[in-house]
Motif scaffolding. Structure first.
Motif, PDB file in Angstrom:
ATOM      1  N   LEU A  68     -60.610  -4.750   1.692  1.00  0.00           N
ATOM      2  CA  LEU A  68     -59.973  -5.303   2.891  1.00  0.00           C
ATOM      3  C   LEU A  68     -58.926  -4.355   3.445  1.00  0.00           C
ATOM      4  N   THR A  69     -58.935  -4.175   4.746  1.00  0.00           N
ATOM      5  CA  THR A  69     -57.844  -3.439   5.382  1.00  0.00           C
ATOM      6  C   THR A  69     -56.628  -4.353   5.495  1.00  0.00           C
ATOM      7  N   GLU A  70     -55.458  -3.768   5.671  1.00  0.00           N
ATOM      8  CA  GLU A  70     -54.240  -4.580   5.804  1.00  0.00           C
ATOM      9  C   GLU A  70     -54.338  -5.492   7.021  1.00  0.00           C
ATOM     10  N   HIS A  71     -54.952  -4.980   8.081  1.00  0.00           N
ATOM     11  CA  HIS A  71     -55.112  -5.755   9.310  1.00  0.00           C
ATOM     12  C   HIS A  71     -55.965  -7.008   9.059  1.00  0.00           C
ATOM     13  N   GLU A  72     -57.069  -6.832   8.321  1.00  0.00           N
ATOM     14  CA  GLU A  72     -57.952  -7.967   8.056  1.00  0.00           C
ATOM     15  C   GLU A  72     -57.342  -8.926   7.037  1.00  0.00           C
ATOM     16  N   ARG A  73     -56.559  -8.386   6.107  1.00  0.00           N
ATOM     17  CA  ARG A  73     -55.895  -9.245   5.126  1.00  0.00           C
ATOM     18  C   ARG A  73     -54.907 -10.186   5.815  1.00  0.00           C
ATOM     19  N   HIS A  74     -54.170  -9.670   6.782  1.00  0.00           N
ATOM     20  CA  HIS A  74     -53.234 -10.507   7.549  1.00  0.00           C
ATOM     21  C   HIS A  74     -53.996 -11.581   8.318  1.00  0.00           C
ATOM     22  N   LEU A  75     -55.141 -11.243   8.858  1.00  0.00           N
ATOM     23  CA  LEU A  75     -55.918 -12.233   9.601  1.00  0.00           C
ATOM     24  C   LEU A  75     -56.367 -13.372   8.689  1.00  0.00           C
ATOM     25  N   ILE A  76     -56.872 -13.039   7.497  1.00  0.00           N
ATOM     26  CA  ILE A  76     -57.345 -14.083   6.573  1.00  0.00           C
ATOM     27  C   ILE A  76     -56.195 -14.989   6.159  1.00  0.00           C
ATOM     28  N   ASN A  77     -55.027 -14.412   5.884  1.00  0.00           N
ATOM     29  CA  ASN A  77     -53.864 -15.230   5.510  1.00  0.00           C
ATOM     30  C   ASN A  77     -53.455 -16.155   6.645  1.00  0.00           C
ATOM     31  N   ALA A  78     -53.478 -15.650   7.880  1.00  0.00           N
ATOM     32  CA  ALA A  78     -53.107 -16.484   9.025  1.00  0.00           C
ATOM     33  C   ALA A  78     -54.114 -17.603   9.234  1.00  0.00           C
ATOM     34  N   LEU A  79     -55.406 -17.308   9.080  1.00  0.00           N
ATOM     35  CA  LEU A  79     -56.430 -18.351   9.210  1.00  0.00           C
ATOM     36  C   LEU A  79     -56.303 -19.388   8.099  1.00  0.00           C
ATOM     37  N   GLN A  80     -55.943 -18.924   6.903  1.00  0.00           N
ATOM     38  CA  GLN A  80     -55.745 -19.847   5.782  1.00  0.00           C
ATOM     39  C   GLN A  80     -54.615 -20.827   6.076  1.00  0.00           C
ATOM     40  N   LEU A  81     -53.517 -20.316   6.618  1.00  0.00           N
ATOM     41  CA  LEU A  81     -52.382 -21.171   6.960  1.00  0.00           C
ATOM     42  C   LEU A  81     -52.751 -22.159   8.071  1.00  0.00           C
ATOM     43  N   ALA A  82     -53.583 -21.726   8.997  1.00  0.00           N
ATOM     44  CA  ALA A  82     -53.913 -22.577  10.142  1.00  0.00           C
ATOM     45  C   ALA A  82     -54.977 -23.611   9.826  1.00  0.00           C
ATOM     46  N   PHE A  83     -55.978 -23.259   9.018  1.00  0.00           N
ATOM     47  CA  PHE A  83     -57.126 -24.149   8.830  1.00  0.00           C
ATOM     48  C   PHE A  83     -57.418 -24.510   7.371  1.00  0.00           C
ATOM     49  N   GLY A  84     -56.768 -23.834   6.422  1.00  0.00           N
ATOM     50  CA  GLY A  84     -57.207 -23.990   5.043  1.00  0.00           C
ATOM     51  C   GLY A  84     -56.422 -24.919   4.180  1.00  0.00           C
ATOM     52  N   GLY A  85     -55.401 -25.642   4.745  1.00  0.00           N
ATOM     53  CA  GLY A  85     -54.614 -26.557   3.902  1.00  0.00           C
ATOM     54  C   GLY A  85     -53.658 -25.769   3.036  1.00  0.00           C
ATOM     55  N   GLU A  86     -53.865 -25.798   1.726  1.00  0.00           N
ATOM     56  CA  GLU A  86     -52.979 -25.081   0.801  1.00  0.00           C
ATOM     57  C   GLU A  86     -53.106 -23.590   1.021  1.00  0.00           C
ATOM     58  N   SER A  87     -51.966 -22.918   0.991  1.00  0.00           N
ATOM     59  CA  SER A  87     -51.949 -21.482   1.229  1.00  0.00           C
ATOM     60  C   SER A  87     -52.537 -20.738   0.037  1.00  0.00           C
ATOM     61  N   ARG A  88     -53.464 -19.824   0.336  1.00  0.00           N
ATOM     62  CA  ARG A  88     -54.052 -18.985  -0.696  1.00  0.00           C
ATOM     63  C   ARG A  88     -54.134 -17.572  -0.153  1.00  0.00           C
ATOM     64  N   HIS A  89     -53.061 -16.830  -0.289  1.00  0.00           N
ATOM     65  CA  HIS A  89     -53.008 -15.490   0.274  1.00  0.00           C
ATOM     66  C   HIS A  89     -53.912 -14.553  -0.499  1.00  0.00           C
ATOM     67  N   VAL A  90     -54.526 -13.611   0.212  1.00  0.00           N
ATOM     68  CA  VAL A  90     -55.397 -12.605  -0.401  1.00  0.00           C
ATOM     69  C   VAL A  90     -54.747 -11.243  -0.259  1.00  0.00           C
TER      70      VAL A  90
END
Length: 207
Positions: free
Chosen positions: A185-207
């Motif tokens: 994962l690039t840093e840019h894509e990692r930030h996107l996944i974390n933001a999507l997790q916060l918005a749609f995924g309920g419990e935060s699970r940072h990658v």
């Protein structure tokens, strides 16, 4: 002179007048009666309401309602609560209505006898600081597959699609998490996944 001593002397004067041959006039009896109840009138007449803001008045009404609700929940009668707080039933009624003319000490007495805690909150608790926004975790309105290599690989079946909505992108990440190469994962894509997790995924699970 205390009210009790005053009433005692007034009663003694009244008996002296009524036991003599000189029958007191109605005016004399009226004066004595007025003196006997003067201290009661002074203690029960409401004070002039101070000038307060609408916000302060609203908060006093809320406080009075909470005091009343607490007394009711403990099944304490208004008479018992007033006697324990060393005030009249009328004053307690005014406190429960949130009247600003009642002294702060009377409010404090009513709260103490009911076991209510009160005090000033620290400024930090009154106004929590706004959260610090991380620009790297903002979600774009449309997510271009070309900018996110892992997402493009996971969405290989979507032919002719160049961009996805945030929810569509999250569904693909979430369904195919076991196939996600987190090391790649690039840093840019990692930030996107974390933001999507916060918005749609309920419990935060940072990658």
């Amino acid at each position: 002179m205390t009210p009790k001593l005053f009433i005692r002397r007034a009663s003694r004067l009244y008996r002296r007048l009524t036991t003599t041959k000189n029958i007191p006039s109605p005016d004399q009896l009226l004066v004595i009666d007025n003196f006997a109840v003067l201290h009661k009138i002074r203690n029960t007449m409401p004070a002039k309401s101070p000038n307060i803001t609408c916000t302060a008045a609203a908060r006093l009404k809320v406080l009075g309602g909470q005091i009343r609700a607490c007394r009711k929940s403990q099944r304490i009668s208004a008479i018992a609560a007033a006697e324990a707080a060393a005030m009249s039933r009328v004053t307690l009624h005014r406190i429960e209505k949130g009247e600003p003319a009642v002294t702060m000490g009377a409010y404090a007495n009513a709260m103490v006898v009911l076991g209510l805690n009160f005090g000033l909150l620290p400024q930090a608790e009154q106004s929590p600081p706004p959260p610090v926004l991380n620009r790297g975790e903002w979600i774009p309105a449309r997510i271009r597959l070309q900018e996110y290599p892992q997402l493009k690989l996971l969405a290989w079946q979507l032919q002719g699609v160049e961009s996805l909505s945030p929810l569509e992108a999250w569904n693909i990440y979430d369904r195919n998490r076991r196939h996600l190469d987190e090391q790649g994962l690039t840093e840019h894509e990692r930030h996107l996944i974390n933001a999507l997790q916060l918005a749609f995924g309920g419990e935060s699970r940072h990658v």
